[in-house]
Design an enzyme around this catalytic site. Sequence first.
Site, PDB file in Angstrom:
ATOM      1  N   GLU B  60       0.820  -1.212   0.000  1.00 30.78           N
ATOM      2  CA  GLU B  60       0.000   0.000   0.000  1.00 30.78           C
ATOM      3  C   GLU B  60       0.850   1.255   0.000  1.00 30.78           C
ATOM      4  O   GLU B  60       0.456   2.279  -0.569  1.00 30.78           O
ATOM      5  CB  GLU B  60      -0.965  -0.019   1.187  1.00 30.78           C
ATOM      6  CG  GLU B  60      -2.115  -1.010   1.040  1.00 30.78           C
ATOM      7  CD  GLU B  60      -1.704  -2.464   1.223  1.00 30.78           C
ATOM      8  OE1 GLU B  60      -0.566  -2.715   1.696  1.00 30.78           O
ATOM      9  OE2 GLU B  60      -2.506  -3.352   0.906  1.00 30.78           O
ATOM     10  N   HIS B 129     -10.910  -6.070   8.286  1.00 32.41           N
ATOM     11  CA  HIS B 129     -11.760  -5.847   7.119  1.00 32.41           C
ATOM     12  C   HIS B 129     -12.989  -5.006   7.456  1.00 32.41           C
ATOM     13  O   HIS B 129     -13.915  -4.930   6.657  1.00 32.41           O
ATOM     14  CB  HIS B 129     -12.218  -7.195   6.530  1.00 32.41           C
ATOM     15  CG  HIS B 129     -11.126  -7.986   5.878  1.00 32.41           C
ATOM     16  ND1 HIS B 129     -10.100  -8.554   6.584  1.00 32.41           N
ATOM     17  CD2 HIS B 129     -10.902  -8.309   4.576  1.00 32.41           C
ATOM     18  CE1 HIS B 129      -9.296  -9.202   5.745  1.00 32.41           C
ATOM     19  NE2 HIS B 129      -9.757  -9.061   4.525  1.00 32.41           N
TER      20      HIS B 129
HETATM   21  C1  LIG Z   1      -1.583  -5.151   3.857  1.00 37.10           C
HETATM   22  C2  LIG Z   1      -2.601  -5.968   3.168  1.00 37.10           C
HETATM   23  N1  LIG Z   1      -3.020  -5.597   1.956  1.00 37.10           N
HETATM   24  C3  LIG Z   1      -3.959  -6.303   1.302  1.00 37.10           C
HETATM   25  C4  LIG Z   1      -4.506  -7.425   1.866  1.00 37.10           C
HETATM   26  C5  LIG Z   1      -5.591  -8.207   1.132  1.00 37.10           C
HETATM   27  N2  LIG Z   1      -5.088  -9.505   0.727  1.00 37.10           N
HETATM   28  C6  LIG Z   1      -5.326 -10.600   1.457  1.00 37.10           C
HETATM   29  S1  LIG Z   1      -4.542 -11.930   0.859  1.00 37.10           S
HETATM   30  C7  LIG Z   1      -3.867 -11.053  -0.417  1.00 37.10           C
HETATM   31  C8  LIG Z   1      -2.955 -11.724  -1.383  1.00 37.10           C
HETATM   32  C9  LIG Z   1      -1.809 -12.362  -0.681  1.00 37.10           C
HETATM   33  O1  LIG Z   1      -1.046 -13.062  -1.580  1.00 37.10           O
HETATM   34  P1  LIG Z   1       0.186 -13.951  -1.103  1.00 37.10           P
HETATM   35  O2  LIG Z   1       1.083 -13.133  -0.253  1.00 37.10           O
HETATM   36  O3  LIG Z   1       0.782 -14.556  -2.317  1.00 37.10           O
HETATM   37  O4  LIG Z   1      -0.450 -15.079  -0.174  1.00 37.10           O
HETATM   38  P2  LIG Z   1      -1.487 -16.210  -0.562  1.00 37.10           P
HETATM   39  O5  LIG Z   1      -2.865 -15.653  -0.307  1.00 37.10           O
HETATM   40  O6  LIG Z   1      -1.271 -16.587  -1.960  1.00 37.10           O
HETATM   41  O7  LIG Z   1      -1.213 -17.332   0.377  1.00 37.10           O
HETATM   42  C10 LIG Z   1      -4.279  -9.737  -0.357  1.00 37.10           C
HETATM   43  C11 LIG Z   1      -3.905  -8.688  -1.332  1.00 37.10           C
HETATM   44  C12 LIG Z   1      -4.046  -7.787   3.145  1.00 37.10           C
HETATM   45  N3  LIG Z   1      -4.523  -8.855   3.769  1.00 37.10           N
HETATM   46  N4  LIG Z   1      -3.098  -7.053   3.765  1.00 37.10           N
END
Ligand SMILES: Cc1ncc(C[n+]2csc(CCOP(=O)(O)OP(=O)(O)O)c2C)c(N)n1
Lengths: 326, 326, 354, 354
Positions: B60, B129
């Site tokens: 972000e 959330h």
């Molecule tokens: C700081 C933050 N920004 C956005 C989100 C929303 N979000 C939740 S999971 C995700 C993707 C995460 O991807 P990754 O790190 O590859 O983990 P995966 O879900 O594939 O295990 C996002 C953008 C969040 N939880 N925290």
Amino acid sequence: MTAMTMAKALNEGLRHALDADPKVLLLGEDIGKLGGVFRITDGLQKDFGEDRVIDAPLGESGIVGTAVGLAMRGYRPVCEIQFDGFVYPAFDQIVSQVAKLRARSSGSFTMGLVIRIPFGGGIGAIEHHSESPEAYFAHTSGLRVVSPSTPDDAYWMIQEAIRHDDPIIFCEPKCRYWEKGEVDVTASTHGLFDAVVRRLGEDVTIVTYGPSVHTALRAAQAAAGEGISLEVIDARSLAPLDFPVMMRSLEKTGRLIVVHEAGHNVSISSEIVAQLTESCFYSLRAPALRVTGFNTPYPPSRVEKEYLPSVDRILDAVDRVMGFES
Amino acid sequence: MTAMTMAKALNEGLRHALDADPKVLLLGEDIGKLGGVFRITDGLQKDFGEDRVIDAPLGESGIVGTAVGLAMRGYRPVCEIQFDGFVYPAFDQIVSQVAKLRARSSGSFTMGLVIRIPFGGGIGAIEHHSESPEAYFAHTSGLRVVSPSTPDDAYWMIQEAIRHDDPIIFCEPKCRYWEKGEVDVTASTHGLFDAVVRRLGEDVTIVTYGPSVHTALRAAQAAAGEGISLEVIDARSLAPLDFPVMMRSLEKTGRLIVVHEAGHNVSISSEIVAQLTESCFYSLRAPALRVTGFNTPYPPSRVEKEYLPSVDRILDAVDRVMGFES
Amino acid sequence: MLEEQLVQLLSPEGERVTHAQYPTTLNTDEIIALYRDMVIVRRLCNESTSLQRQGQLALWAPLQGQEAAQIGAGRALRTRDFSFPSYREHGVAWCRGISPAEILRLFRQVSHGGWDPQKYRHSVPTIVIGNQALNAVGYAMGVQRDGADEATMVFFGDGATSQGDVNEAFVWAAAFNAPVVFFVQNNQWAISEPTVRQSRIPLYRRAEGFGFPGIRVDGNDVLAVYEVASAALQLAREGGGPTLIEAYTYRMGAHTTSDDPTRYRFDADVEAWKHRDPIERVKAYLVRTQHITAAALTAINEEADVLAMELREAVLAMDGPDPLSIFDHVYADQHPLIDAGRQEMIDLGLGGVR
Amino acid sequence: MLEEQLVQLLSPEGERVTHAQYPTTLNTDEIIALYRDMVIVRRLCNESTSLQRQGQLALWAPLQGQEAAQIGAGRALRTRDFSFPSYREHGVAWCRGISPAEILRLFRQVSHGGWDPQKYRHSVPTIVIGNQALNAVGYAMGVQRDGADEATMVFFGDGATSQGDVNEAFVWAAAFNAPVVFFVQNNQWAISEPTVRQSRIPLYRRAEGFGFPGIRVDGNDVLAVYEVASAALQLAREGGGPTLIEAYTYRMGAHTTSDDPTRYRFDADVEAWKHRDPIERVKAYLVRTQHITAAALTAINEEADVLAMELREAVLAMDGPDPLSIFDHVYADQHPLIDAGRQEMIDLGLGGVR
Ligand SMILES: Cc1ncc(C[n+]2csc(CCOP(=O)(O)OP(=O)(O)O)c2C)c(N)n1
Ligand SMILES: Cc1ncc(C[n+]2csc(CCOP(=O)(O)OP(=O)(O)O)c2C)c(N)n1
Ligand SMILES: [Mg+2]
Ligand SMILES: [Mg+2]
């Protein structure tokens, strides 16, 4: 009683905390050999070692984020943020982890950490070195926020904050670092979260904290010369606020002025006024006023004198509340 | 007039903005093919291309920090923060750059950017959330903060925010995304920073915004059944607040209740109460009350119903202000 | 080509592959135990998905496809090590001894945590992407100061590698030589965004730039993950400092039950990855080498079914919380706003479990 | 050993060194011009230090020792490029055409900026360490979208490489192949902390981990810096994406006039670096090769003295600002809190320059 500056009082307080509990650690930029840019940690790395007084890589999220992990492991980290305006890179860790981990873990993790922030203006500094970020933290459930205004408070409050099991944002009024005051090293007089009446008065209650306490006391002295008696309350704890002390005063004076350096919009003074006008609705004889920094970014320091709440501005507000027809 | 959901209204508003000005860009996580987790940007990457609707790396600070640079270059970036609780990593960029760059450059740089934040609770989500971070931004000089409560407002306010030369935190009440309302696509009725009286009443003024407007209107309906008439004001702009509209109402009703989801401590309601009790000191017939989320971290959603301001809690406060002896 | 970079001990077809640096240390029983873990966590994951579909959970983040990565790493941890999950590491939680029902407390939203992190030496989930990486480094710095023979492992995804916090964690771990293992499950997606949106080179190479070793392991090969993770943990315990492990795997399901992956990825890709299914791989190996009997395979499946049924029952019986509990653990000590809030809730008659 | 990693075109003794990849493109006049720049910015820096000592400036951040890094990079920029300074890049500002007096407006605290960034295509200083790296990448993404033949260069220090923002800037620059050059002046100190506190390997290698080139140049060799920076900027303009340049140099003075470096570093180290003085080096070269006359050297010194005197006069004459100006540029548009604040200040009689 010993006379010392607030800077020295903090240094001594930290030294005692390091001595008293091997789990106490300090983390921050330049806090080691340099002793911090304000010398608050002067000599501590030399005496307690690099493992307990840790010169941190240049990243505030790192400082607070690792402090969280150290707290999880049972340590009591004390973070130094070099200047108020540099706490924001750590804001996410503070709001999402420091403030919430105890609740998230149903009390399994204790976030017994302290984040020291030299805050406020009046030292002729450049941008980002004079901010008053306390409202952000006070609004955040899970944190506590305190601010000493005297060397004695600084000495005791830092030790109490470190011993406390909740995360504490410790706002140090940097423009008062070099003012001397008496410190009673035998016992502390007030609880960490108590507001304290610094000067008794009859006509108007001034609630303030940190750097502005001194200003308010000077205003009270000036007002006394004109026959107006100001009661000056040092809030000390900004979250939670100690409303009972303020209410007792307001019930007596019927008039309230809140003073701080941060802009008034959605600030500590908003909360004080909102809560006290609710609690002391019958007692209030005039609208509560606020004397604060203006709602602009902190200005170039050549005009900070005009930006900051001053004795004159407080007296002007006193005139207005005293002159109010109710 | 066309009936559409707030989600659709935002989507249409963004589409118009992209159409109207080639300098408008959208940045955010998953806003491309997926159309955002709430589908607010559905179809926009397909129609405007990957260079204008940009799937951002997961950071972000990166989203806002690059948006700042794009704004310096004359673009009008619209950032999507996926959920309220994820805006904090960008806090430093928002407070130190977005809010201050115009002043720092004496007006040379225009920070014409919008940060969209789906905010508030009530959707049965997991932690982080459902937060209401608006107070942090409202306290920050240099920012403006607005929140639509209807599809019509959503449609117009997002377009006006994008056209505006100041940085705007755009708080979208996510629990209202799927409620339908009439949208007048021919002209907007209100200015971006105007408070609007949503329901006229005589006895008590309710000031609220975003997700709670709907709740307050339901409370007003229920109160009407008991012969109590509530005036409901939708603040719409949280910084600056449109006090003249609120004052006019309060001078009529003499009673004030402020409602929002964020905890009340050092919040938007603190400011509204503090300012209105100062400005309307003579008119106030009872202490102003606040009906808000509790001052705890947002709880597990199985108990969010009890945490959030509800019709019942508003009615309870109405009883209290009406019963107050003054 | 891909395989060349990967540490692999079992081919996708279940053939043993040798690797100079990583001999297998596991005997047959231990391999069967890993297989059992994987079958169970997948079964529990599927049960959770169906519980969510039936409205019993607020959300579910499936681990399907990532069982080898999670079980391999989870079993490499010793009891006294400490681990930090993100939100998808149900397999690791299982290895830490956390009950499936405790894992679901968060997803049923009766809690933001779900288990006692100190008891299991496994932190509560972190949802803000990347935060836990710094927390883990701090924890490891504590271990280091205690002079303890323990390692810290922290889990995050490919997307998380873009966050400032994760990169600061690399800075700190390197600067202090912290006994921490960064375990990235590169499941190739951060919700709808492919890993290439985060990095144009393999993620394990990020570590080089910070001056500590990075290694890429076939995340669908439980034997390889186990060995690579064990070695990195041991290195950390011995004062060798941090390692970044990239487990190259695939998120076979949706991001969460709220997600619709058909909007952003091709069925064909998902199909292709089915041939690399981590459970099938070790099963093929065990069956081909006749290390496992059909009866034992059946018994494991049945055990998984029983656990799934128990989980379902536990979830359905999971009440509460009492709304008043939101005031319980915000502060360690008395706080006037908490007291006032609690009183207000009582006065409003909102307390009590319904 | 150190020198091996460094791109160098002039030895510390001022001997020309050849480098396969970086031939010198500069003629004698151009080298003399660089020398003149360096002499002038050092002279202006010393004048600023003394102005601060005399209470005329709130603070000063000296650039002494970093003249070659700043002039080399600053002169490599073309007029239409855009640059982002931190707070110490007075030499770059000089190259951008900003007057010394404008540079001092911030340090006299009559302004937080000092010059019109759009006019000079050089952003206002950024004091929050690392923020500008992301801003620069965003700017470069704008350039990319405009299809313009421009590069963006962003300056920060060795300490800044630990900040999340700087690392996120690397992620973004790589992901979007942004036309940006990251220019790190590794002056070996972040206030009192040596670079080893931030990284255990040379900083230029950080880029590898993000998948774009990093290069280390002798930051006290203006010829080498000029060539390395020119090449990286040209690469960016041509769509070749980001480069990280580490200019290995030394902060000869204090961090700022508020700092006391005797608390954390040895005089001997400072002495040793005097032998690598960037100005002496190019002077030695010019004198040895008889490319410059004694008269010309004197003329340059005299010019610098004149500029310093002019600067002093300008600073002493620098008034204000009017306190009311704090309300002028907070918002683009009318704002009630600004109007109220301005009115309050007028009512209090606080307006007007004193
Ligand atoms: C700081 C933050 N920004 C956005 C989100 C929303 N979000 C939740 S999971 C995700 C993707 C995460 O991807 P990754 O790190 O590859 O983990 P995966 O879900 O594939 O295990 C996002 C953008 C969040 N939880 N925290
Ligand atoms: C976010 C932030 N934290 C702390 C500071 C205080 N500070 C100012 S300069 C500095 C050291 C910077 O070192 P480096 O990046 O190497 O740059 P140099 O000063 O050596 O040019 C620090 C810690 C700051 N300005 N911003
Ligand atoms: Mg992923
Ligand atoms: Mg440096």
